[in-house]
Motif scaffolding. Structure first.
Motif, mmCIF file in Angstrom:
data_model
loop_
_atom_site.group_PDB
_atom_site.id
_atom_site.type_symbol
_atom_site.label_atom_id
_atom_site.label_comp_id
_atom_site.label_asym_id
_atom_site.label_seq_id
_atom_site.Cartn_x
_atom_site.Cartn_y
_atom_site.Cartn_z
ATOM 1 N N ILE A 198 0.845 -1.105 -0.072
ATOM 2 C CA ILE A 198 0.035 0.104 -0.081
ATOM 3 C C ILE A 198 0.754 1.224 -0.074
ATOM 4 O O ILE A 198 0.556 2.325 -0.625
ATOM 5 C CB ILE A 198 -0.962 0.158 1.093
ATOM 6 C CG1 ILE A 198 -1.824 -1.272 1.176
ATOM 7 C CG2 ILE A 198 -1.678 1.254 1.390
ATOM 8 C CD1 ILE A 198 -2.941 -1.315 2.305
ATOM 9 N N ILE A 199 2.077 1.275 0.651
ATOM 10 C CA ILE A 199 3.039 2.529 1.011
ATOM 11 C C ILE A 199 4.135 2.088 0.273
ATOM 12 O O ILE A 199 4.825 0.892 0.873
ATOM 13 C CB ILE A 199 3.230 2.919 2.256
ATOM 14 C CG1 ILE A 199 1.825 3.327 2.819
ATOM 15 C CG2 ILE A 199 3.968 3.899 2.280
ATOM 16 C CD1 ILE A 199 1.693 3.806 4.219
ATOM 17 N N SER A 205 -6.639 -0.766 14.902
ATOM 18 C CA SER A 205 -5.790 -0.027 15.288
ATOM 19 C C SER A 205 -4.274 -0.285 15.040
ATOM 20 O O SER A 205 -3.491 0.414 14.723
ATOM 21 C CB SER A 205 -5.970 0.014 16.868
ATOM 22 O OG SER A 205 -4.851 0.940 17.469
ATOM 23 N N ASN A 206 -4.033 -1.782 14.952
ATOM 24 C CA ASN A 206 -2.416 -2.018 14.655
ATOM 25 C C ASN A 206 -2.281 -1.885 13.241
ATOM 26 O O ASN A 206 -1.143 -1.435 12.971
ATOM 27 C CB ASN A 206 -2.578 -3.749 14.853
ATOM 28 C CG ASN A 206 -2.410 -4.114 16.292
ATOM 29 O OD1 ASN A 206 -2.353 -3.242 17.145
ATOM 30 N ND2 ASN A 206 -3.040 -5.201 16.341
ATOM 31 N N VAL A 207 -3.100 -1.879 12.385
ATOM 32 C CA VAL A 207 -2.897 -1.680 10.778
ATOM 33 C C VAL A 207 -2.590 -0.125 10.662
ATOM 34 O O VAL A 207 -1.755 0.003 10.064
ATOM 35 C CB VAL A 207 -4.341 -1.998 10.014
ATOM 36 C CG1 VAL A 207 -4.112 -1.519 8.615
ATOM 37 C CG2 VAL A 207 -4.430 -3.734 9.894
ATOM 38 N N SER A 208 -3.417 0.915 11.386
ATOM 39 C CA SER A 208 -3.073 2.017 11.346
ATOM 40 C C SER A 208 -1.879 2.505 11.774
ATOM 41 O O SER A 208 -1.232 3.014 11.149
ATOM 42 C CB SER A 208 -4.178 2.895 12.107
ATOM 43 O OG SER A 208 -4.086 4.148 12.071
ATOM 44 N N GLN A 209 -1.189 1.822 13.016
ATOM 45 C CA GLN A 209 -0.117 2.238 13.424
ATOM 46 C C GLN A 209 1.110 1.649 12.507
ATOM 47 O O GLN A 209 1.973 2.202 12.570
ATOM 48 C CB GLN A 209 0.129 1.698 14.978
ATOM 49 C CG GLN A 209 -0.865 2.426 15.898
ATOM 50 C CD GLN A 209 -0.715 1.627 17.227
ATOM 51 O OE1 GLN A 209 0.173 0.961 17.454
ATOM 52 N NE2 GLN A 209 -1.701 1.514 18.049
ATOM 53 N N TYR A 210 0.685 0.459 12.047
ATOM 54 C CA TYR A 210 1.913 -0.240 11.091
ATOM 55 C C TYR A 210 2.109 0.701 10.036
ATOM 56 O O TYR A 210 3.375 0.953 9.497
ATOM 57 C CB TYR A 210 1.432 -1.567 10.660
ATOM 58 C CG TYR A 210 2.363 -2.165 9.790
ATOM 59 C CD1 TYR A 210 3.634 -2.775 10.233
ATOM 60 C CD2 TYR A 210 2.365 -2.334 8.491
ATOM 61 C CE1 TYR A 210 4.565 -3.200 9.720
ATOM 62 C CE2 TYR A 210 3.020 -3.055 7.780
ATOM 63 C CZ TYR A 210 4.241 -3.515 8.175
ATOM 64 O OH TYR A 210 5.128 -4.196 7.420
ATOM 65 N N LEU A 211 0.862 0.989 9.138
ATOM 66 C CA LEU A 211 1.178 1.949 7.977
ATOM 67 C C LEU A 211 1.799 3.167 8.363
ATOM 68 O O LEU A 211 2.398 3.697 7.440
ATOM 69 C CB LEU A 211 -0.330 1.954 7.254
ATOM 70 C CG LEU A 211 -0.820 0.834 6.826
ATOM 71 C CD1 LEU A 211 -2.244 0.785 6.217
ATOM 72 C CD2 LEU A 211 0.071 -0.090 5.643
ATOM 73 N N ASN A 212 1.413 3.844 9.493
ATOM 74 C CA ASN A 212 1.816 5.060 9.776
ATOM 75 C C ASN A 212 3.324 5.067 9.913
ATOM 76 O O ASN A 212 3.990 5.992 9.519
ATOM 77 C CB ASN A 212 1.257 5.630 10.960
ATOM 78 C CG ASN A 212 1.535 7.149 11.172
ATOM 79 O OD1 ASN A 212 1.095 8.106 10.529
ATOM 80 N ND2 ASN A 212 2.362 7.113 12.360
ATOM 81 N N ALA A 213 3.632 3.933 10.758
ATOM 82 C CA ALA A 213 5.393 4.043 10.742
ATOM 83 C C ALA A 213 5.990 3.713 9.387
ATOM 84 O O ALA A 213 7.154 3.835 9.610
ATOM 85 C CB ALA A 213 5.274 2.803 11.849
ATOM 86 N N ARG A 214 5.219 3.043 8.509
ATOM 87 C CA ARG A 214 6.276 2.946 7.216
ATOM 88 C C ARG A 214 6.418 4.167 6.451
ATOM 89 O O ARG A 214 7.268 4.368 5.466
ATOM 90 C CB ARG A 214 5.108 2.084 6.435
ATOM 91 C CG ARG A 214 5.419 0.595 6.783
ATOM 92 C CD ARG A 214 4.631 -0.393 5.755
ATOM 93 N NE ARG A 214 5.082 -0.209 4.455
ATOM 94 C CZ ARG A 214 6.094 -0.790 3.787
ATOM 95 N NH1 ARG A 214 7.019 -1.499 4.470
ATOM 96 N NH2 ARG A 214 6.382 -0.538 2.486
ATOM 97 N N LEU A 215 5.610 5.394 6.725
ATOM 98 C CA LEU A 215 5.940 6.603 6.189
ATOM 99 C C LEU A 215 7.279 7.420 6.911
ATOM 100 O O LEU A 215 7.512 6.830 7.988
ATOM 101 C CB LEU A 215 4.728 7.601 6.437
ATOM 102 C CG LEU A 215 3.660 7.121 5.932
ATOM 103 C CD1 LEU A 215 2.298 7.998 6.503
ATOM 104 C CD2 LEU A 215 3.579 7.446 4.194
ATOM 105 N N PRO A 216 7.872 8.016 5.827
ATOM 106 C CA PRO A 216 9.012 9.018 6.560
ATOM 107 C C PRO A 216 8.424 9.616 7.843
ATOM 108 O O PRO A 216 7.179 10.020 7.572
ATOM 109 C CB PRO A 216 9.532 9.641 5.376
ATOM 110 C CG PRO A 216 8.947 9.076 4.157
ATOM 111 C CD PRO A 216 7.525 8.343 4.746
#
Length: 330
Positions: free
Chosen positions: A285-286, A310-321
């Motif tokens: 996705i990212i 919640s886990n998905v949101s945190q995981y995807l957010n952490a993949r961003l710079p």
């Protein structure tokens, strides 16, 4: 004055006024109109005229909306299964415009959604509407107006119908007043899939919001003539069966099902490795690395549990710079 005249039109006059005011290309298909009885035809065309007038010529109901409305006027329960943007809100509004002096209860899941719905009904259709939830003021003047039926549309969270946090909400107490409950002509359940997804025990997990599963008990307090309408974009067979049983739909209930396809949505499949809890399945996705001016398409990911979401949101957010984290991108 014009609106009261429209509501009393017979079939012949309804046809005449419709031809004068509304372009034929904006009206429902002629075969549909011809398939109706005289009474149904007059009702359908009056609905078109009322909505056209209230929206200053912007909106004319389409066939599916009229079918849903005609089911209720004939005393039938109905389910409207259609995508977002279909116009399910208008299915509720039409009856309020056609039958002034009656009350519609609309069950709605979220406070933010209630606020949006109140705005739409007030601004688009000039229908007095109020949201009822735990934040609704306890003003004696306001509740006196509600009790007298002066506010014809009440958008209610399901918890307001039953014992909640050790007390019986004001609306639940008011439903015991026959003078009030006798005015309730119909109940619309928006996002009706919540009866199953939030209101029932699934795979041993307790109901997230048990009040959704208790909506069927409303029937005891309402007139036998009160009609029910379930609205949702997601009612597969097993969920509809649960709703039908829970609400006690009449045997002649009508299902109106429209395509959920939208021109701006693309469906795709993605193989999951080690099941949905392996969050690495979402790495596609990212892009890695992500950097401006890269564009992320809008993607909706559904999960049946809050913790997973919640886990998905945190995981995807952490993949961003780091400069792009916590900006609402994910």
């Amino acid at each position: 004055m014009l609106l009261s005249v429209i509501r009393k039109l017979d079939e012949e006059d309804a046809i005449r006024y419709t031809i004068i005011l509304i372009l034929p290309t904006r009206l429902p298909p002629r075969p549909f109109i011809l398939s109706l009885s005289q009474k149904e035809c007059a009702t359908a065309l009056c609905a078109c005229l009322l909505v056209y007038c209230f929206t200053r010529g912007k909106i004319v109901p389409h066939q599916g909306q009229l079918e849903a409305s005609l089911a209720l006027t004939s005393g039938r329960d109905s389910a409207v299964i259609a995508r977002t943007g279909y116009g399910k809100t208008l299915c509720i509004a039409i009856l309020l415009l056609l039958e002034p002096g009656t009350i519609t209860l609309t069950v709605s899941p979220l406070k933010r959604l209630q606020m949006m719905q109140v705005r739409d009904f007030m601004q688009k259709y000039n229908i007095p509407t109020i949201a009822i939830n735990e934040d609704t003021p306890q003003s004696p003047e306001l509740w006196a107006k509600i009790a007298k039926g002066e506010i014809p549309h009440l958008i209610v969270q399901p918890e307001q119908f039953r014992m909640n946090h050790g007390h019986l909400p004001r609306l639940a107490r008011l439903l015991n007043d026959r003078g009030f409950s006798s005015k309730i002509a119909r109940v619309a359940i928006d996002e009706a899939h919540n009866i199953y997804t939030a209101g029932t025990v699934i795979n041993g997990h307790p109901a997230f919001r048990p009040a959704w599963g208790a909506l069927g008990k409303l029937q005891v307090k309402l007139p036998k003539t009160t009609t029910l309408q379930a609205l949702s974009a997601t009612l597969p067979g097993y969920i509809y069966h649960t709703i039908h049983q829970n609400l006690g739909f009449r045997s002649d209930s009508l299902i109106i099902s429209a395509s959920i396809n939208r021109p701006n949505i693309i469906y795709a499949t993605h193989v999951l490795v080690d099941g949905r809890r392996n969050l690495h399945n979402l790495d596609c996705i990212i892009p890695d690395p992500f950097h401006p001016p890269m564009h992320l398409p809008k993607i909706v990911i559904f999960h049946g549990e809050k913790i997973e979401t919640s886990n998905v949101s945190q995981y995807l957010n952490a993949r961003l710079p780091e400069p792009f984290q916590k900006l609402g991108i994910c």
